[in-house]
Every structure is written in structure tokens, then in C-alpha cells.
Design an enzyme around this catalytic site. Structure first.
Site, PDB file in Angstrom:
ATOM      1  N   CYS A 116       0.927  -1.254   0.114  1.00 27.31           N
ATOM      2  CA  CYS A 116      -0.037   0.183   0.067  1.00 27.31           C
ATOM      3  C   CYS A 116       0.963   1.128  -0.024  1.00 27.31           C
ATOM      4  CB  CYS A 116      -0.990   0.124   1.353  1.00 27.31           C
ATOM      5  SG  CYS A 116      -2.172  -1.204   1.353  1.00 27.31           S
ATOM      6  N   ARG A 176       4.231  -0.390  -4.601  1.00 31.06           N
ATOM      7  CA  ARG A 176       4.040  -0.787  -3.270  1.00 31.06           C
ATOM      8  C   ARG A 176       2.594  -1.667  -3.154  1.00 31.06           C
ATOM      9  NH1 ARG A 176       6.996   1.287   0.970  1.00 31.06           N
ATOM     10  NH2 ARG A 176       5.278   0.865   2.278  1.00 31.06           N
ATOM     11  N   TRP A 208      -2.961  -2.724  -1.656  1.00 30.36           N
ATOM     12  CA  TRP A 208      -2.728  -4.008  -1.831  1.00 30.36           C
ATOM     13  C   TRP A 208      -3.422  -4.877  -0.908  1.00 30.36           C
ATOM     14  CZ3 TRP A 208      -1.024  -8.188   1.234  1.00 30.36           C
ATOM     15  CH2 TRP A 208      -0.423  -9.506   0.431  1.00 30.36           C
ATOM     16  N   ASN A 242      -2.289   1.875   5.659  1.00 24.38           N
ATOM     17  CA  ASN A 242      -1.684   0.858   5.315  1.00 24.38           C
ATOM     18  C   ASN A 242      -1.371  -0.169   6.427  1.00 24.38           C
ATOM     19  OD1 ASN A 242       0.328  -0.813   4.257  1.00 24.38           O
ATOM     20  ND2 ASN A 242       2.101   0.634   4.200  1.00 24.38           N
ATOM     21  N   GLY A 243      -1.695  -1.139   6.264  1.00 28.43           N
ATOM     22  CA  GLY A 243      -1.802  -2.096   7.660  1.00 28.43           C
ATOM     23  C   GLY A 243      -2.899  -2.924   7.868  1.00 28.43           C
ATOM     24  N   GLU A 292      17.233 -18.647  -5.724  1.00 36.26           N
ATOM     25  CA  GLU A 292      16.910 -17.135  -6.315  1.00 36.26           C
ATOM     26  C   GLU A 292      16.458 -17.282  -7.661  1.00 36.26           C
ATOM     27  OE1 GLU A 292      16.574 -14.557  -4.960  1.00 36.26           O
ATOM     28  OE2 GLU A 292      16.908 -13.006  -6.501  1.00 36.26           O
ATOM     29  N   LYS A 331      12.798 -15.871  -9.110  1.00 32.40           N
ATOM     30  CA  LYS A 331      13.180 -14.823 -10.027  1.00 32.40           C
ATOM     31  C   LYS A 331      11.751 -15.169 -11.166  1.00 32.40           C
ATOM     32  CE  LYS A 331      14.050 -12.187  -8.286  1.00 32.40           C
ATOM     33  NZ  LYS A 331      14.756 -11.770  -7.187  1.00 32.40           N
ATOM     34  N   GLU A 381       8.281 -15.518 -10.093  1.00 34.98           N
ATOM     35  CA  GLU A 381       7.733 -14.444  -9.587  1.00 34.98           C
ATOM     36  C   GLU A 381       7.201 -13.484 -10.484  1.00 34.98           C
ATOM     37  OE1 GLU A 381       9.410 -11.889  -6.737  1.00 34.98           O
ATOM     38  OE2 GLU A 381      11.276 -12.263  -7.529  1.00 34.98           O
ATOM     39  N   HIS A 438      16.636 -37.251  -5.181  1.00 39.71           N
ATOM     40  CA  HIS A 438      15.696 -37.913  -3.970  1.00 39.71           C
ATOM     41  C   HIS A 438      14.401 -37.459  -4.132  1.00 39.71           C
ATOM     42  CE1 HIS A 438      19.360 -39.136  -2.055  1.00 39.71           C
ATOM     43  NE2 HIS A 438      20.079 -38.216  -2.187  1.00 39.71           N
ATOM     44  N   LYS A 472       6.246  -4.549  -3.542  1.00 37.53           N
ATOM     45  CA  LYS A 472       7.433  -4.532  -3.012  1.00 37.53           C
ATOM     46  C   LYS A 472       7.297  -4.210  -1.504  1.00 37.53           C
ATOM     47  CE  LYS A 472      11.972  -3.500  -4.366  1.00 37.53           C
ATOM     48  NZ  LYS A 472      12.505  -4.794  -4.955  1.00 37.53           N
TER      49      LYS A 472
HETATM   50  C1  F6R Z   1      11.800 -11.348  -4.577  1.00 35.22           C
HETATM   51  C2  F6R Z   1      11.937 -10.210  -3.465  1.00 35.22           C
HETATM   52  C3  F6R Z   1      11.348 -10.559  -2.306  1.00 35.22           C
HETATM   53  C4  F6R Z   1      11.996  -9.595  -1.138  1.00 35.22           C
HETATM   54  C5  F6R Z   1      11.269  -9.981   0.347  1.00 35.22           C
HETATM   55  C6  F6R Z   1      12.260  -9.180   1.512  1.00 35.22           C
HETATM   56  O1  F6R Z   1      12.346 -10.764  -5.851  1.00 35.22           O
HETATM   57  O2  F6R Z   1      11.898  -9.057  -3.764  1.00 35.22           O
HETATM   58  O3  F6R Z   1      11.456 -11.729  -1.849  1.00 35.22           O
HETATM   59  O4  F6R Z   1      13.281 -10.136  -1.171  1.00 35.22           O
HETATM   60  O5  F6R Z   1      10.178  -9.652   0.296  1.00 35.22           O
HETATM   61  O6  F6R Z   1      12.235  -7.930   1.023  1.00 35.22           O
HETATM   62  P1  F6R Z   1      13.291  -6.933   1.991  1.00 35.22           P
HETATM   63  O7  F6R Z   1      14.463  -7.209   1.303  1.00 35.22           O
HETATM   64  O8  F6R Z   1      12.778  -5.443   1.557  1.00 35.22           O
HETATM   65  O9  F6R Z   1      13.070  -7.251   3.258  1.00 35.22           O
END
Ligand code: F6R
Length: 616
Positions: A2, A27, A74, A100-101, A489, A493, A496, A512, A611
Site C-alpha cells: 500500500c 508498493r 494491496w 496501510n496495515g 533465487e 525470479k 514471480e 531424491h 514491494k
Molecule cells: C523477490 C523479492 C522478495 C524480497 C522480500 C524481502 O524478488 O524481492 O522476496 O526479497 O520480500 O524484502 P526486503 O529485502 O525488503 O526485506
């Protein structure tokens, strides 16, 4: 999670708020809305969908008025609908609120408000908060000299459990915004004759560089002339005005198709910034300015415990490998969300680290608070200066990579790997690593930007591979030792941003169970380093090939792969063990990016994600 924007000044608020919302959209992007003060009432425009839709499909931009609030959502409570979008108005029309929350005790409060005649248009916890403010506002006169509106917000917040970053307007107070935070970030921008409020600096930097970071439990009262900060118990707080160092260009696309692409290609410069000033004068070890722990105490620490989420957690797994290998200190890595509820025995001389790009991830923040409550020192590795985690930590290391706007972490991740490698060097040189090994390690780290630059030159070839593989529905990513977390990772990537199912495994673990997935329809991406693991990884590749699985190999330059074993080979430079995970990450970032582009996905705003995850 948010985005919140507020504005009081002399300009038309709607244009400034919508511009701010566009910059905060990463966000949360389920819905968007604004409310502007207009002669004692509110003009509201809100809609499910993106800010762009709000600008095009409604007369939002036409709304005049110089005080207003805006929100990108969000969804938590209630689906993605116009009615659930913020701002919410109280049923008497007096209060407008964005939030937000999560308000955890909203159900009980709603029951109470229904008995008092308040009505509800949405399924959200936010509307409950809004009506509770209206209830306190109409019920209780304020103490002498106090703003009745401000006091109503304070009273309300004393009754709620959960997390919030809020901005509130009252129809009776034409040029006032009250704002408060608990667990959700809020920043005040102090401009020339105007004030701005936002969940992060991206919405503010085009108007001012002077900011005040609100702390949990603080309430901000903005008027056209001034602002003041107090606690929920009405105690005054002296504001500290900080200067933002990020520039407006840092949060613009600058010719790139997506922020993810821009941030992948920014990595050489970003890594340069992360390591600037972090090598000792004799060139044999690392140095850090803000750890706030003496070398003697660090030397006596016999266990390190890392807490993080998502990509940052993967970075911790690489760091674990490097610290154990080069400094011989045992390392534990936990998902922050699990640590808080686990009851593991912890040693006396354990030092905690949290790793978080945003510094606002609520699970990481809560885990950090739990470790500190138990009496441990917690150091934070963060990118965003002044973030909640950075402020509450006992010390830490900033990543200095500039704003990361693409939802999928790229430059922040490789920078976290670099900080981990620097830490391993620093701790190693305090223990058994000798001077010349230290010098060799430092030289290797200094070469990282160039190695990444060379790896980025593979982009056109990787783009072609992506076109050939974009139609598959399942992928395995396989690596060993420090490249196993890079496999995790890579899988994250891909899933997502392209919505393709992908899993990361240690290469040898594949037999396994996951090997059951292998067929012509499930390609595997293998990380193949030269050295002791080479033959082992090649054996795993043979097992896949024997089952007709396609193989994309990301192999270092000296690896001589058996002819025909890999269907595609991406050659990365040979490099020091400490930097290999950084270099090996770049091809999987590019591969995921180009596959997502090929599939026409919304790369910077993938579905269901946001994010900075500020809800539990
Ligand atoms: C994946 C990604 C998320 C963040 C996770 C932690 O590409 O960006 O998995 O790594 O939400 O976010 P931060 O680093 O901001 O605590």
C-alpha cells in the site's frame, strides 16, 4: 505494501498526489484513490485497478483543492473492488482516511459502531477505523487548546490493535491532515511552503529532499502553515529533519523498458557503490563504519544468526557459506517469519543480523525486535536509509544501491551478496585468514563490477534462449554449495515475474525426488563451476539427460562440458569463490526477465505481489 501520499500546500493537490501515487505504485497496485478537501466536504475518486486507470477513467485530475490524500492498495481485508479501494469516508461524511496495515480487532469495533448507527460500504478494516475516528470526533470535545480532530485520531488509535500507517482528513478542518504510524512506514517531506506525506521517499523526492521519518507511536499534525509531532499520549516530539541523498533520476526508467531491466544493468555501478570505502588501507580486509560493535566483541562472538525473507533470505544462505568457509564462524539462517515463533536454544555470544532491502518488511522487523527483546545485539543490512529496521538496529551496513523499484529484487540482491562477502572477509581476517589470502580476496571483490559488466554482455544470447524456453511450464534450478541459494533465487525470479512453476534444489538432492518431474517438458538450469564440484555436477546433468530433460548450463569459462550434454551453455567468467554467486546470479536474472517479457507479463508489477511486505 500500500502506498500513501498526502499533500498540503498552494498547488492543486490532485496532480501532485496522483504523480506521487504513480511513483509508489510498486508498493501495491490492486486499486487506487484520492480524496481532496473541497469547501468542507470531500471530492473522492477511487477505483479497482492501476493509478493510470484512475487518471484516465475518472475526473480525478480535474479535482481542485490544495489539501488531499491518495492511496494505492494491496488488498488484505476484502477483495479488489471499487468499494474496498481507499480513501474511505465515515458514514457521517466527516472523516476521510487512507490506511496501510491491518487492524486486528476491527470485527469487535465494527459491532460496537453498528450499535451506534454507523454504516459500512466496504468489507475493509480501514472503514472501521474511519468510523471510529468519526465516533470519537462527534462524541468528545477536545481539551483546551487542542485540535478536536487530532485528539479524536489519538483516542481511536489507543483502542486499536494491529499495524497502521494512516492519513486522515476532517471536513471541518479544511487544511489539516493527521497521520500516524505503527509498523507501517511514513515520511514527511518538508518543502517550500508545502508539506508532503508518503510511505516512501520515491513520492517525495521530486518536491523536496528534506524529510522527517515518523517513528512507531508518533502522530503527525500537518496544517497549511506548519507541522507538529506528538505521541499517542499527547507528549511533544522534536522532529529531526534529514536530507535524502537519492536523486529523482534514480527512480525513473531512463530509456529502459522496465525498472527490472534498468536495475539489472545498473548492477556494476550499484556494486561499486556498495563497496566504496569498505576496504582497509593495506588492502587486506574490509572495514565498516556503522557496526557499533568493537573488534574485540566481534572476535569473541561464536555464532552468527541471520534473519530475512525472500531473496534476502537467499542472500543470507550464500553469506552463511562464505562466513563458515572463510571465517570459520558457525552461522544460522532463519526465515524471519519463522524465527519469531520458534523456540530454539540460542547461545550467549550470538550476534544477530537482519537483511532487508526495504528495511520495512514486517516479519523481519518483528524478528529483530524479538531477538533484541531476548537481549541480543542485532545489526542490520539495509538499502533504504532511515527505514524502520535501520533505525531500530544496534548498528549496520547500508547497501547504497539507490532505489529498487522493480518488484523482483535484482541489484539489491547482488549487493546483499557483496556485503556478505565483505563480512566473511572482515571476520576471516580477524581469525585465521592470512594477509596474502586477504589481499587476493580484496582484489577479487574489486573486480566484481567488471565481471558483472562482462556477464551482462551475454544479454542478447540469453534473450534468444529465453525465446526458445518461454513456453515451458516447469523448470528446475540446480546448484551446489554457494550456488544452491543462487538456484533458489533463479527459481524465485522466474516464478514471480513469469508465473512459471520453478523449484531450486541442491544439484545432488534432485535424485531424491524432484527427478520424477524430469521429462522433455521440464528443463533444468544447472550452475556449473570449475573445481572440486565440477564432476559431481556433471554427473547430475547426465542423470537429467538420460531422462530426456533439456539442460541450460551456466558454466564458468574453464569448464569442459561433455559434448551434447547441455542444450544451451551460458559462459560466465571464472572468478574467486567469494564472487561467483554474484556473477552466476546475473544470467538467471536476465533469463527470467526475457522469459517474462516474451510472455508479455507485467514485469515490474507481477500479479499478487508488492514491494516491501508490511503485513504479517
Ligand atoms: C523477490 C523479492 C522478495 C524480497 C522480500 C524481502 O524478488 O524481492 O522476496 O526479497 O520480500 O524484502 P526486503 O529485502 O525488503 O526485506
Amino acid at each position: 505494501m500500500c502506498g500513501i501520499v498526502g499533500y498540503i500546500g498552494k498547488q492543486k493537490a490532485s496532480a501532485i498526489i496522483l504523480e506521487g501515487l504513480k511513483r509508489l505504485e510498486y508498493r501495491g497496485y490492486d486499486s487506487a484513490g484520492i480524496a481532496i478537501q473541497q469547501g468542507g466536504r470531500f471530492e473522492v475518486a477511487k477505483k479497482a485497478g492501476r493509478v493510470e486507470g484512475l487518471m484516465k477513467g475518472t475526473p480525478a485530475l480535474k479535482i481542485t483543492g490544495t489539501t488531499g490524500i491518495g492511496h494505492t492498495r494491496w488488498a488484505t481485508h476484502g477483495g479488489v473492488t471499487d468499494a474496498n479501494a481507499h480513501p474511505h469516508l465515515s458514514s457521517d461524511g466527516r472523516i476521510a482516511l487512507i490506511h496501510n496495515g491491518v487492524i486486528e480487532n476491527y470485527a469487535g469495533i465494527k459491532k460496537f459502531l453498528l450499535t451506534k448507527g454507523y454504516t459500512f460500504q466496504s468489507e475493509t478494516d480501514t472503514e472501521v477505523l474511519c468510523n471510529l475516528i468519526a465516533y470519537h470526533y462527534q462524541k468528545e470535545p477536545a481539551a483546551q487548546g487542542e485540535s478536536r480532530f487530532l485528539e479524536a485520531v489519538r483516542k481511536t488509535l489507543r483502542h486499536v490493535d494491529g499495524t497502521y500507517g494512516i492519513a486522515v482528513m476532517c471536513g471541518d478542518c479544511p487544511a489539516e491532515i493527521v497521520s500516524a504510524r505503527k509498523g507501517s512506514p511514513l515520511i514527511l517531506g518538508v518543502g517550500d511552503g508545502e508539506l508532503m506525506l508518503a510511505s516512501d521517499v520515491a513520492a517525495i523526492i521530486s518536491r523536496t529532499q528534506n524529510v522527517v521519518y515518523l517513528k512507531d507511536g508518533e502522530v503527525l499534525h500537518m496544517t497549511a502553515q506548519n507541522f507538529s509531532i506528538s505521541t499517542l499520549d499527547s507528549e511533544d516530539v522534536s522532529p529531526v529533519v534529514d536530507k535524502i541523498t537519492w536523486k529523482i533520476e534514480d527512480s525513473e526508467l531512463n530509456g529502459h523498458a522496465h525498472f527490472m531491466e534498468k536495475e539489472i544493468f545498473e548492477q556494476p555501478a550499484a556494486l561499486e557503490n556498495t563497496m566504496r570505502g569498505r576496504f582497509s588501507e593495506d588492502g587486506s580486509t574490509a572495514q565498516f563504519g556503522g557496526l557499533n560493535i568493537s573488534a574485540v566483541d566481534l572476535r569473541q562472538t561464536d555464532r552468527l544468526h541471520f534473519l530475512a525473507c525472500g531473496s534476502a533470505w537467499h542472500a543470507c544462505l550464500v553469506t552463511e557459506h562464505l562466513i563458515e568457509r572463510f571465517a570459520r564462524v558457525p552461522v544460522e539462517v532463519d526465515y524471519a517469519s519463522e524465527f519469531r515463533y520458534r523456540n530454539m536454544p540460542l547461545g550467549n555470544s550470538t550476534l544477530f543480523f537482519t537483511v532487508s532491502q526495504s528495511g520495512e518488511t514486517i516479519d523481519t522487523l518483528a524478528a529483530m525486535r524479538e531477538a533484541r527483546r531476548k537481549g541480543y545485539k542485532v545489526l542490520a543490512i539495509n538499502n533504504v536509509v532511515g527505514s524502520s529496521i535501520a533505525r531500530e538496529a544496534d548498528g549496520g551496513i547500508y547497501q547504497h544501491v539507490g532505489p529498487e523499484i522493480g518488484v523482483a529484487s535484482t541489484k539489491a540482491f547482488t549487493s546483499q551478496l557483496l556485503v556478505g562477502a565483505l563480512l566473511a572477509l572482515y571476520l576471516g581476517r580477524m581469525r585465521d585468514m592470512n594477509f596474502s589470502d586477504g589481499v587476493e580476496y580484496v582484489q577479487a571483490l574489486k573486480g566484481v563490477p567488471d565481471l558483472v559488466r562482462r556477464t551482462l554482455e551475454l544479454a542478447p544470447a540469453i534473450k534468444e534462449i529465453a525465446k526458445r524456453y518461454a513456453h515451458y511450464h516447469d523448470f528446475l534450478f540446480l546448484g551446489r554449495l554457494s550456488l544452491f541459494p543462487v538456484a533458489l533465487e533463479g527459481a524465485l525470479k522466474l516464478k514471480e515475474i513469469s508465473y512459471i512453476h520453478a523449484e531450486g534444489y541442491p544439484a545432488a538432492e534432485m535424485k531424491h525426488g524432484p527427478i520424477a518431474l524430469i521429462s522433455e517438458q521440464c528443463p533444468s538450469v544447472f550452475f556449473v563451476p570449475s573445481g572440486e564440484m565440477f564432476n559431481k555436477v556433471v554427473s547430475s546433468m547426465q542423470e537429467i539427460k538420460a531422462r530426456k530433460g533439456k539442460i541450460i548450463a551456466i558454466a564458468t569459462a574453464h569448464c569442459e562440458l561433455p559434448a551434447g550434454l547441455a542444450d544451451e551453455v551460458i559462459r560466465i567468467p571464472e572468478c574467486h569463490e567469494a564472487v561467483l554467486p554474484i556473477v552466476a546470479t546475473v544470467p538467471v536474472q536476465l533469463l527470467s526477465y526475457y522469459i517474462a517479457v516474451e510472455l508479455k507479463r507485467d514485469v515490474d508489477k507481477p500479479r499478487n505481489l508488492a514491494k516491501s511486505v508490511t503485513v504479517e
